[in-house]
Motif scaffolding. Structure first.
Motif, PDB file in Angstrom:
ATOM      1  N   SER A  57      16.097  -2.707   4.800  1.00 55.44           N
ATOM      2  CA  SER A  57      16.854  -1.508   4.266  1.00 55.44           C
ATOM      3  C   SER A  57      16.469  -0.291   5.511  1.00 55.44           C
ATOM      4  CB  SER A  57      16.510  -0.896   3.038  1.00 55.44           C
ATOM      5  OG  SER A  57      14.948  -0.968   2.925  1.00 55.44           O
ATOM      6  N   GLY A  58      15.285  -0.570   6.117  1.00 53.38           N
ATOM      7  CA  GLY A  58      14.868   0.343   7.015  1.00 53.38           C
ATOM      8  C   GLY A  58      13.907   1.371   6.384  1.00 53.38           C
ATOM      9  N   GLU A  59      13.456   0.963   5.092  1.00 58.47           N
ATOM     10  CA  GLU A  59      12.506   1.937   4.508  1.00 58.47           C
ATOM     11  C   GLU A  59      11.650   0.689   3.911  1.00 58.47           C
ATOM     12  OE1 GLU A  59      14.548   5.819   3.463  1.00 58.47           O
ATOM     13  OE2 GLU A  59      15.169   4.212   2.340  1.00 58.47           O
ATOM     14  N   ILE A  60      10.323   1.390   3.658  1.00 65.22           N
ATOM     15  CA  ILE A  60       9.313   0.442   2.525  1.00 65.22           C
ATOM     16  C   ILE A  60       9.408   1.277   1.124  1.00 65.22           C
ATOM     17  CG2 ILE A  60       6.893   0.000   2.194  1.00 65.22           C
ATOM     18  CD1 ILE A  60       6.781   0.030   5.105  1.00 65.22           C
ATOM     19  N   GLU A  61       9.935   0.304   0.183  1.00 62.24           N
ATOM     20  CA  GLU A  61       9.774   0.988  -1.194  1.00 62.24           C
ATOM     21  C   GLU A  61       8.320   0.760  -1.709  1.00 62.24           C
ATOM     22  OE1 GLU A  61      12.842  -1.239  -3.155  1.00 62.24           O
ATOM     23  OE2 GLU A  61      14.334  -0.348  -1.714  1.00 62.24           O
ATOM     24  N   ALA A  62       8.132   1.280  -2.732  1.00 62.43           N
ATOM     25  CA  ALA A  62       6.738   1.248  -3.567  1.00 62.43           C
ATOM     26  C   ALA A  62       6.314  -0.211  -3.650  1.00 62.43           C
ATOM     27  CB  ALA A  62       6.787   1.796  -4.975  1.00 62.43           C
ATOM     28  N   ARG A  63       6.945  -1.161  -4.264  1.00 62.58           N
ATOM     29  CA  ARG A  63       6.345  -2.511  -4.462  1.00 62.58           C
ATOM     30  C   ARG A  63       6.242  -3.271  -3.000  1.00 62.58           C
ATOM     31  NH1 ARG A  63      10.831  -5.394  -2.911  1.00 62.58           N
ATOM     32  NH2 ARG A  63      12.791  -4.879  -2.881  1.00 62.58           N
ATOM     33  N   GLU A  64       6.987  -2.864  -1.894  1.00 64.65           N
ATOM     34  CA  GLU A  64       6.762  -3.210  -0.650  1.00 64.65           C
ATOM     35  C   GLU A  64       5.250  -2.768  -0.017  1.00 64.65           C
ATOM     36  OE1 GLU A  64      11.087  -4.172   0.941  1.00 64.65           O
ATOM     37  OE2 GLU A  64      10.404  -2.074   1.053  1.00 64.65           O
ATOM     38  N   PHE A  65       5.051  -1.238  -0.543  1.00 64.81           N
ATOM     39  CA  PHE A  65       3.891  -0.884   0.119  1.00 64.81           C
ATOM     40  C   PHE A  65       2.586  -1.320  -0.668  1.00 64.81           C
ATOM     41  CE2 PHE A  65       1.085   3.217   0.113  1.00 64.81           C
ATOM     42  CZ  PHE A  65       1.005   3.309   1.612  1.00 64.81           C
ATOM     43  N   LYS A  66       3.146  -1.567  -1.760  1.00 65.77           N
ATOM     44  CA  LYS A  66       1.749  -2.027  -2.698  1.00 65.77           C
ATOM     45  C   LYS A  66       1.445  -3.407  -2.108  1.00 65.77           C
ATOM     46  CE  LYS A  66       0.699  -2.007  -6.940  1.00 65.77           C
ATOM     47  NZ  LYS A  66       0.743  -1.925  -8.457  1.00 65.77           N
ATOM     48  N   ALA A  67       2.418  -4.318  -1.622  1.00 65.86           N
ATOM     49  CA  ALA A  67       2.146  -5.674  -1.030  1.00 65.86           C
ATOM     50  C   ALA A  67       1.256  -5.402   0.111  1.00 65.86           C
ATOM     51  CB  ALA A  67       3.484  -6.251  -0.569  1.00 65.86           C
ATOM     52  N   LEU A  68       1.547  -4.230   1.002  1.00 65.75           N
ATOM     53  CA  LEU A  68       0.764  -3.970   2.241  1.00 65.75           C
ATOM     54  C   LEU A  68      -1.014  -3.543   1.695  1.00 65.75           C
ATOM     55  CD1 LEU A  68       0.318  -3.241   5.172  1.00 65.75           C
ATOM     56  CD2 LEU A  68       1.123  -1.082   4.680  1.00 65.75           C
ATOM     57  N   LEU A  69      -0.924  -2.927   0.789  1.00 62.69           N
ATOM     58  CA  LEU A  69      -2.229  -2.521   0.110  1.00 62.69           C
ATOM     59  C   LEU A  69      -2.931  -3.739  -0.282  1.00 62.69           C
ATOM     60  CD1 LEU A  69      -1.269   0.837  -1.945  1.00 62.69           C
ATOM     61  CD2 LEU A  69      -2.327   0.825   0.518  1.00 62.69           C
ATOM     62  N   ARG A  70      -2.158  -4.876  -0.812  1.00 54.80           N
ATOM     63  CA  ARG A  70      -3.020  -5.712  -1.276  1.00 54.80           C
ATOM     64  C   ARG A  70      -3.443  -6.396   0.147  1.00 54.80           C
ATOM     65  NH1 ARG A  70       1.129  -6.036  -5.109  1.00 54.80           N
ATOM     66  NH2 ARG A  70       1.975  -7.367  -3.914  1.00 54.80           N
ATOM     67  N   LYS A  71      -2.750  -6.673   0.978  1.00 50.59           N
ATOM     68  CA  LYS A  71      -3.225  -7.314   2.123  1.00 50.59           C
ATOM     69  C   LYS A  71      -4.451  -6.842   2.834  1.00 50.59           C
ATOM     70  CE  LYS A  71       1.150  -9.324   3.706  1.00 50.59           C
ATOM     71  NZ  LYS A  71       2.495  -9.507   4.580  1.00 50.59           N
ATOM     72  N   MET A  72      -4.481  -5.247   2.493  1.00 48.53           N
ATOM     73  CA  MET A  72      -5.493  -4.653   3.302  1.00 48.53           C
ATOM     74  C   MET A  72      -6.861  -4.557   2.139  1.00 48.53           C
ATOM     75  SD  MET A  72      -3.624  -1.703   5.311  1.00 48.53           S
ATOM     76  CE  MET A  72      -3.169  -0.800   3.755  1.00 48.53           C
TER      77      MET A  72
END
Length: 205
Positions: A57-72
């Motif tokens: 979509s060209g954007e990060i939604e909340a669920r996608e951002f949460k996935a990044l946070l988990r990786k970090m």
């Protein structure tokens, strides 16, 4: 709550969230973790963003951002994630664009060298203004954003600086590039650069 106010919390400046210590800690932790994570990845922020944007979509939604946070290894509840995204979401559409993502991660801090360049830019703009010349830097920068992603390349930034007819040497432009792109993502956020120049212009008006 806008991006500037939210970032101010991380530097102890208070801000629109009422100086909430927990919000400040969340801001600092996510920023620091993202910077460290980006430096460890080949391709940096652009690759991280592309991997997160699974639906293209060209954007990060909340669920996608949460996935990044988990990786970090950053654990936040849904309310904290929503508040963070809301604070960083400049256009208010509920998701993070690439430009908003890079702007948050970059954590621009002015150095003495950057402040010296700014002083010269202000003097040049003042001289141009006295000659009846004016330049909307934001408009000129946006013209190079042909993909409408909110970012421009380093090469296009250099071209724009030359078009503005500012008295800047190549090393000055490189210093500005390093300031606006500290993580070497290869692109500069148009909004961030425009706001920086707008602040400079306001000093001479």
């Amino acid at each position: 709550v806008n991006y500037k106010d939210f970032l101010a919390l991380g530097s102890g400046a208070g801000g629109a969230l009422g100086g909430d210590d927990q919000s400040a800690l969340i801001t600092e932790e996510v920023q620091e973790k993202l910077v460290q994570f980006a430096k460890q990845q080949k391709g940096g922020l652009h690759k991280i963003f592309r991997k997160l944007d699974k639906d293209g979509s060209g954007e990060i939604e909340a669920r996608e951002f949460k996935a990044l946070l988990r990786k970090m290894d950053v654990e936040l509840d849904d309310d904290d994630v929503s508040n963070l995204i809301e604070a960083l979401d400049a256009d208010g559409n509920g998701a993070l664009s690439y430009a908003e993502f890079v702007e948050f991660a970059s954590q621009n801090r002015e150095t003495p060298a950057v402040r010296a360049i700014l002083k010269r830019i202000v003097a040049e703009l003042e001289a141009q203004s006295s000659e009846g010349k004016s330049a909307d830097v934001g408009v000129k920068l946006a013209a190079y954003d042909t993909r409408k992603r909110g970012t421009i390349s380093k090469a296009d930034f250099e071209k724009c600086m030359k078009k503005l007819d500012l008295d800047l040497e190549r090393r000055d432009i490189q210093t500005l590039v390093e300031f606006f792109d500290p993580l070497e993502a290869g692109e500069l956020v148009v909004r961030t650069v425009s706001q920086w120049f707008k602040a400079s212009v306001s000093e001479v008006e």
